[in-house]
Design a protein around this motif. Sequence first.
Motif, mmCIF file in Angstrom:
data_model
loop_
_atom_site.group_PDB
_atom_site.id
_atom_site.type_symbol
_atom_site.label_atom_id
_atom_site.label_comp_id
_atom_site.label_asym_id
_atom_site.label_seq_id
_atom_site.Cartn_x
_atom_site.Cartn_y
_atom_site.Cartn_z
ATOM 1 N N VAL A 84 0.836 -1.209 0.000
ATOM 2 C CA VAL A 84 0.000 0.000 0.000
ATOM 3 C C VAL A 84 0.866 1.252 0.000
ATOM 4 O O VAL A 84 0.666 2.167 -0.797
ATOM 5 C CB VAL A 84 -0.974 0.017 1.204
ATOM 6 C CG1 VAL A 84 -1.581 1.393 1.404
ATOM 7 C CG2 VAL A 84 -2.081 -1.014 1.001
ATOM 8 N N PHE A 85 1.855 1.291 0.888
ATOM 9 C CA PHE A 85 2.663 2.504 0.990
ATOM 10 C C PHE A 85 3.686 2.619 -0.135
ATOM 11 O O PHE A 85 4.289 3.671 -0.304
ATOM 12 C CB PHE A 85 3.285 2.608 2.376
ATOM 13 C CG PHE A 85 2.242 2.859 3.433
ATOM 14 C CD1 PHE A 85 1.337 3.900 3.317
ATOM 15 C CD2 PHE A 85 2.135 2.027 4.525
ATOM 16 C CE1 PHE A 85 0.357 4.116 4.262
ATOM 17 C CE2 PHE A 85 1.151 2.239 5.493
ATOM 18 C CZ PHE A 85 0.264 3.292 5.357
ATOM 19 N N TYR B 34 -4.077 6.620 -4.504
ATOM 20 C CA TYR B 34 -5.078 6.224 -3.515
ATOM 21 C C TYR B 34 -5.887 5.038 -4.030
ATOM 22 O O TYR B 34 -6.134 4.081 -3.298
ATOM 23 C CB TYR B 34 -5.990 7.421 -3.233
ATOM 24 C CG TYR B 34 -7.029 7.188 -2.175
ATOM 25 C CD1 TYR B 34 -6.693 7.239 -0.827
ATOM 26 C CD2 TYR B 34 -8.352 6.930 -2.513
ATOM 27 C CE1 TYR B 34 -7.647 7.043 0.164
ATOM 28 C CE2 TYR B 34 -9.310 6.731 -1.532
ATOM 29 C CZ TYR B 34 -8.955 6.791 -0.198
ATOM 30 O OH TYR B 34 -9.898 6.594 0.774
ATOM 31 N N GLU B 35 -6.284 5.105 -5.299
ATOM 32 C CA GLU B 35 -7.090 4.035 -5.884
ATOM 33 C C GLU B 35 -6.328 2.723 -5.907
ATOM 34 O O GLU B 35 -6.880 1.664 -5.620
ATOM 35 C CB GLU B 35 -7.538 4.425 -7.305
ATOM 36 C CG GLU B 35 -8.559 5.533 -7.343
ATOM 37 C CD GLU B 35 -7.965 6.930 -7.133
ATOM 38 O OE1 GLU B 35 -6.720 7.107 -7.254
ATOM 39 O OE2 GLU B 35 -8.741 7.835 -6.825
ATOM 40 N N GLU B 36 -5.040 2.789 -6.256
ATOM 41 C CA GLU B 36 -4.221 1.581 -6.252
ATOM 42 C C GLU B 36 -4.105 1.023 -4.835
ATOM 43 O O GLU B 36 -4.198 -0.188 -4.628
ATOM 44 C CB GLU B 36 -2.824 1.887 -6.805
ATOM 45 C CG GLU B 36 -1.932 0.669 -6.906
ATOM 46 C CD GLU B 36 -0.545 0.998 -7.432
ATOM 47 O OE1 GLU B 36 0.288 0.081 -7.421
ATOM 48 O OE2 GLU B 36 -0.280 2.143 -7.839
ATOM 49 N N ALA B 37 -3.935 1.904 -3.859
ATOM 50 C CA ALA B 37 -3.831 1.480 -2.459
ATOM 51 C C ALA B 37 -5.105 0.776 -2.011
ATOM 52 O O ALA B 37 -5.049 -0.276 -1.360
ATOM 53 C CB ALA B 37 -3.536 2.679 -1.561
ATOM 54 N N LEU B 38 -6.266 1.316 -2.376
ATOM 55 C CA LEU B 38 -7.533 0.671 -2.019
ATOM 56 C C LEU B 38 -7.656 -0.703 -2.673
ATOM 57 O O LEU B 38 -8.146 -1.655 -2.061
ATOM 58 C CB LEU B 38 -8.717 1.547 -2.435
ATOM 59 C CG LEU B 38 -8.943 2.806 -1.623
ATOM 60 C CD1 LEU B 38 -10.130 3.580 -2.202
ATOM 61 C CD2 LEU B 38 -9.160 2.507 -0.162
ATOM 62 N N GLY B 39 -7.199 -0.803 -3.905
ATOM 63 C CA GLY B 39 -7.226 -2.081 -4.599
ATOM 64 C C GLY B 39 -6.371 -3.123 -3.897
ATOM 65 O O GLY B 39 -6.753 -4.289 -3.789
ATOM 66 N N ILE B 40 -5.225 -2.695 -3.406
ATOM 67 C CA ILE B 40 -4.333 -3.613 -2.682
ATOM 68 C C ILE B 40 -4.996 -4.079 -1.395
ATOM 69 O O ILE B 40 -4.979 -5.270 -1.075
ATOM 70 C CB ILE B 40 -2.977 -2.936 -2.410
ATOM 71 C CG1 ILE B 40 -2.234 -2.719 -3.732
ATOM 72 C CG2 ILE B 40 -2.139 -3.771 -1.438
ATOM 73 C CD1 ILE B 40 -1.052 -1.782 -3.637
ATOM 74 N N ILE B 41 -5.601 -3.155 -0.657
ATOM 75 C CA ILE B 41 -6.299 -3.532 0.576
ATOM 76 C C ILE B 41 -7.370 -4.578 0.248
ATOM 77 O O ILE B 41 -7.517 -5.578 0.951
ATOM 78 C CB ILE B 41 -6.913 -2.306 1.273
ATOM 79 C CG1 ILE B 41 -5.796 -1.398 1.808
ATOM 80 C CG2 ILE B 41 -7.858 -2.725 2.406
ATOM 81 C CD1 ILE B 41 -6.279 -0.041 2.311
#
Length: 71
Positions: free
Chosen positions: A48-49, A54-61
């Motif tokens: 995530v980091f 932001y969208e990529e981070a949400l996808g990873i979560i």
Amino acid sequence: MSNESKQNKPDCPLIREDGNIFNLVGIAVRTLKRNSLSKEATEMTEKVFGSGSYEEALGIIGEYVNITSVD
């Protein structure tokens, strides 16, 4: 993340939470750790980091937990 872990993703109530990525990661990490997935929690956090948006981070979560509503 292994295929077995992906099939057994825990539910994580993120919808209607403060959308700050640090907050969302914290909630997801606690959910993973409560489900004996500490290794996955560390892996997810690093991804995530290291993500570019932001969208990529949400996808990873979402690869690690089932994003559900707080309700």
